[in-house]
Design an enzyme around this catalytic site. Structure first.
Site, PDB file in Angstrom:
ATOM      1  N   TYR A   1     -14.517 -39.425 -92.980  1.00  0.00           N
ATOM      2  CA  TYR A   1     -14.586 -39.342 -94.445  1.00  0.00           C
ATOM      3  C   TYR A   1     -14.797 -37.907 -94.939  1.00  0.00           C
ATOM      4  CZ  TYR A   1     -14.197 -44.286 -95.260  1.00  0.00           C
ATOM      5  OH  TYR A   1     -13.699 -45.554 -95.345  1.00  0.00           O
TER       6      TYR A   1
ATOM      7  N   GLU B   1     -22.043 -56.065 -68.547  1.00  0.00           N
ATOM      8  CA  GLU B   1     -21.029 -55.982 -69.597  1.00  0.00           C
ATOM      9  C   GLU B   1     -21.445 -56.764 -70.830  1.00  0.00           C
ATOM     10  OE1 GLU B   1     -17.423 -57.804 -68.287  1.00  0.00           O
ATOM     11  OE2 GLU B   1     -16.372 -57.506 -70.176  1.00  0.00           O
TER      12      GLU B   1
ATOM     13  N   ASP C   1     -17.698 -59.477 -66.027  1.00  0.00           N
ATOM     14  CA  ASP C   1     -16.852 -60.656 -65.846  1.00  0.00           C
ATOM     15  C   ASP C   1     -15.915 -60.408 -64.678  1.00  0.00           C
ATOM     16  OD1 ASP C   1     -17.915 -61.992 -67.992  1.00  0.00           O
ATOM     17  OD2 ASP C   1     -16.328 -61.404 -69.400  1.00  0.00           O
TER      18      ASP C   1
END
Lengths: 549, 360
Positions: free
Chosen positions: B95, B189, B241
């Site tokens: 910005y 994770e 995973d």
């Protein structure tokens, strides 16, 4: 049960009678171009102007034609067309203007505007039927002859001229013809208006001067741009490939030759004794067969035989194109643009009839860029204003890939571009889809030639469009640097502590240097490795995207 | 002061460009080429690193000009931040740079991606990580365990922070470790798994540290892990995973990532070990029923990973890749919950660690 009684031959004969020309006209007005008031005005002017131009050219006079349209009341107009042509001999005036299907053009195979000898007399009849007023003709054949004035009606029962007034008068012209008609009509501007027709006529007849006074009494002068008269078109005999059974039957009736062999060599072009013999062999007919003895079966055999025989293409010197230069000059005069291109194809043959296609285009200028291009269609120097969608020209334009030349075009439609395209078809017999001569029929040979001509102009146009795009991109790029410089100067000044003015002045000085300019104007080249990063990030590395938000 | 050095580097960049302009030379910045074409795997250090190739970004070049402008824009932002001693987020920087150039319709940047890239370039140009350029990423991730640290004058005990644990900031350079009693670190994770272990007081029972983020590992976490590994010699175990994306998380922490290859030195941790979930776990713990079918994308990604230079000659990993291909399926850590809600903290993890069932 009542028995139905058939009519006797006598009873039938009582019903058979001449169909009056008025009736004939009523039934066929749409075919003749008088289906509505707006079109009636256009057709009337068109027929008069076509005749005037044909007459001038035949007499080798540079045409000077004045057209005046005067509003006489609601839906009532007076049309005056005056030319400087050779004039018409006194005896012929009534027949030419006040007898339908009278004329010299129907029987000749020659490139000219009129074809059927129906046009001007149909306009006279229309005027007479809608206003009751006669046609007024003034004509003079030379300064040593008087000018003749006629007022004529058509006898709608017998199709014969009715002379209401006839006198010799003083006239300011040495030679020429003036036609004056009052008719029911309506006047509008736009694509299919009298104005559009006259503008188109001026484009394809650059050797003519046309002075037009519209119903608002505004005078528009289309000045001559070429002092060169078009070459006289040669009359040719029909080519065997182009004739059908009916035509041959007609020719057999009128021929003076006595044997089939001499009929073939005399009445057709490109048929010598050898070819004639071959045709006879292929048709299983004897060369010394009497023409009087030939019946329908023989003629059918003959047509089959012609198809089997190899015959040279018809002569094409009978075609008189406008020429690419003159067509372009005519277009330049009427359409203000940045770029013009034109080209004339060599003559080709459809169904044994020679024809030639010419194309000119005008690109840019004040023409609207957000609308489909405009098309000006011409056949034998006559503008075609109606039935654009049914015309071979339209089909050829759509089938041409204009995107290849840098224009926008959706599938199956005309390109959207500030573009005007003129297509002229010159032929001894331009094939129209109807008697009103509004659209060129879809002969594959003709479409192919139009497309080739368009492509040739298109390639030149493409070069121009792309060059223009490049120039614009270059100036945009130069512009970008002008915008970037103050920003970059600010950053460098803030980082280094140097005064901003110094940095800015340095950059501004630098941007003018030739080597920097050539860098700016060169084709942009992406930073090679950053392109690769982008690729790899998307397929290889989820971390960045995940991490940032 | 580190800040002074960073500032000097930025000033140096400005002066170099000002001199280019004064000398009438096309102002240009040189830095190492980023991207796969210039990333090499260093067998000796077992880390990804940038190659030797240099790129030049010149202002008066149609292809470079916009990026040149953006790079300088973020450099300016960074210098301003240094002067006021404040940090901005990546979003903030976007910005701060986003505006339309006067009298035109050109924006300096249109998307955050552009400033993000410019900041990464600036890291390469200055040699300082973005945190030192006063730009932080969003903080993401929690830690708990027997560790006491000092951060900005506050003393923080990671074992006394209630149910949320300590949020790991983007910039961990200033943190000092006061007391570290834990014996190892488990990085996972999934934040949900972290919460499971935290509720079960796993870190207390096993005397370890549990740490997680959601999804990809942030730089802050990677930097923190590396510092703890280096400064306190703590073993680190990774739990993800069982899918190609989870395994790649491990790969990034261990070897570094392609887009941040220039930061591998401060981020990569070559001696971390992989705990699970492995394809062997499926067999061993009977998780067959809880497999999820691989998509075409999963297979494609698996193939890519198995061909990475650092995995190519790793027999153990190649065996895993092959097994997953045969299974044609993946599994989440939470699949272990099918054996009981605390199966993971009471059986799975203790067994794995005690038996040293790791993949390298």
């Amino acid at each position: 049960m009542v028995q139905q009684k058939g009519l006797t031959a006598d009873e039938m004969a009582a019903k058979q009678q001449n169909i009056s020309v008025a009736e004939f006209f009523e039934r066929n007005r749409h075919l003749l171009g008088f289906d509505n008031k707006k079109k009636a005005l256009l057709t009337t002017i068109k027929e008069a102007v076509d005749n005037a131009l044909d007459a001038c050219e035949e007499a080798a006079i540079l045409p000077e034609i004045s057209i005046e349209v005067i509003e006489m009341g609601s839906d009532r107009f007076r049309v005056i067309v005056e030319d400087n042509g050779p004039g018409i001999v006194k005896q012929q005036i009534p027949n030419i203007f006040a007898k339908l299907l009278y004329g010299s053009k129907f029987h000749t195979m020659k490139q000219q505007r009129g074809q059927q000898g129906i046009g001007i007399s149909a306009a006279v009849l229309y005027a007479q039927l809608t206003t009751g007023k006669p046609v007024r003709i003034t004509s003079r054949v030379g300064s040593d002859k008087p000018a003749h004035y006629f007022e004529l009606h058509i006898d709608t029962q017998t199709n014969k001229p009715e002379i209401l007034a006839e006198k010799t008068i003083e006239w300011h012209k040495d030679h020429g013809t003036r036609v004056e008609l009052d008719l029911e009509a309506s006047y509008q501007k736009g694509d299919q208006s009298v104005d559009a027709y006259i503008k188109g006529t001026a484009i394809v007849n650059p050797h003519s001067t046309i002075i037009y006074v519209n119903p608002k009494a505004e005078q528009i002068i289309f000045a001559r741009v070429s002092e060169q008269l078009p070459k006289q078109a040669q009359e040719i005999k029909p080519h065997p490939y182009g004739v059908e059974i009916g035509t041959i039957m007609k020719m057999l009736k009128s021929t003076e030759t006595r044997t089939l062999q001499s009929f073939l060599t005399t009445e057709f072009s490109k048929v010598g004794p050898g070819t004639a013999k071959e045709i006879c062999e292929n048709s299983s007919l004897l060369p010394n067969m009497k023409t009087d003895d030939m019946n329908l079966v023989h003629v059918e055999q003959l047509v089959q035989g012609i198809k089997k025989t190899k015959i040279f293409a018809p002569p094409t010197d009978c075609i008189v194109p406008i020429s690419a230069e003159l067509l372009e000059q005519g277009l330049r005069k009427e359409v203000t643009a940045e770029f013009y291109a034109s080209n004339t194809r060599s003559p080709e043959v459809y169904r044994g009839i020679p024809f030639c296609v010419e194309v000119a285009l005008a690109y840019g200028g004040t023409q609207p860029a957000d609308q489909p291009m405009s098309i000006l269609r011409f056949a034998n120097r006559v503008p075609l204003l109606y039935q654009q969608g049914a015309c071979a020209v339209h089909k050829s334009l759509i089938q041409t890939n204009w995107r290849a030349y840098g224009l926008q075009q959706s599938q199956g439609s005309l390109p959207v571009a500030p573009l005007t395209i003129v297509v002229h078809l010159a032929s001894v017999w331009p094939p129209f889809t109807s008697e009103a001569k509004e659209a060129v029929a879809h002969y594959p040979e003709i479409i192919k030639e139009i497309k080739l001509a368009l492509q040739e102009c298109g390639r030149k146009l493409g070069m121009y469009v792309r060059k223009k795009m490049r120039v614009r991109e270059q100036s945009e790029r130069a512009n970008i640097f002008e915008r970037y410089i103050p920003e970059v100067a600010d950053s460098i000044a803030k980082l280094s502590g140097e005064p901003k003015e110094n940095v800015l002045a340095g950059l501004l000085k630098m941007v003018k240097k030739p080597e920097i300019q050539s860098e700016i104007l060169s084709i942009p080249e992406q930073e090679e490795d950053h392109k690769k990063i982008k690729l790899k990030v998307s397929e290889d590395d989820d971390e960045q995207a995940e991490e940032t938000e | 002061m580190a800040n002074k050095k960073v500032e000097q580097e930025l000033v140096g960049l400005g002066k170099k460009l000002a001199k280019d302009i004064k000398d009438g030379k096309n102002p240009a910045i040189e830095f190492q080429v980023r991207g796969l074409s210039n990333v090499v795997f260093d067998q000796k250090t077992q880390k990804l690193a940038l190659g030797e190739r240099q790129a030049t970004r010149a202002f008066f070049n149609v292809g470079h000009a916009k990026k040149f402008l953006q790079t300088l824009e973020v450099a300016k932002v960074s210098k301003e931040l240094l002067e006021v001693e404040k940090h901005a987020s990546l979003r903030d920087v976007f910005y701060m740079a986003k505006r339309t150039i006067p009298n035109s319709n050109i924006n300096i940047v249109d998307e955050q991606k552009e400033t993000d890239k410019a900041i990464e370039d600036l890291e390469l140009i200055t040699g300082f990580p973005r945190e030192q350029l006063q730009v932080n990423a969003n903080k993401m991730g929690s830690v708990a365990g027997k560790v006491i640290i000092e951060d900005k004058g506050d003393t923080i005990d990671w074992s006394k922070l209630g149910s949320g644990g300590w949020s790991i900031p983007s910039n961990v350079e200033e943190i000092q470790f006061k007391k570290v009693s834990a014996k190892y670190i488990i990085y996972m994770e999934k934040a949900a798994v972290w919460e499971r272990l935290h509720e079960d007081k796993f870190w207390d029972k096993q005397n370890c540290i549990i740490m997680s983020s959601q999804g990809q590992t942030t730089r802050g976490i990677r930097r923190l892990l590396q510092r703890m590994s280096k400064e306190h010699n703590l073993p680190i175990y990774v739990l993800t995973d069982m899918d190609s994306y989870g395994w790649y998380i491990y790969s990034v922490i261990k070897y570094g990532s392609i887009s941040l290859a220039h930061m591998a030195d401060v981020l990569a941790i070559p001696n971390i070990k992989f705990l699970g979930i492995t394809c062997d776990d499926i067999e061993k713990y009977g998780l067959h029923k809880h497999l999820i079918k691989n998509t075409d994308q999963d297979f494609a990604r698996l193939k890519q990973i198995s061909e990475y230079e650092w995995f190519k000659n790793n027999k153990d990993w190649q065996r895993q890749f092959k097994m997953m291909k045969q299974l044609g399926a993946k599994a989440e850590i939470q699949a272990l919950s099918s054996r009981g809600i605390s199966f993971i903290s009471e059986k799975y993890l203790p067994d794995k660690i005690n038996n040293k069932e790791f993949l390298e």
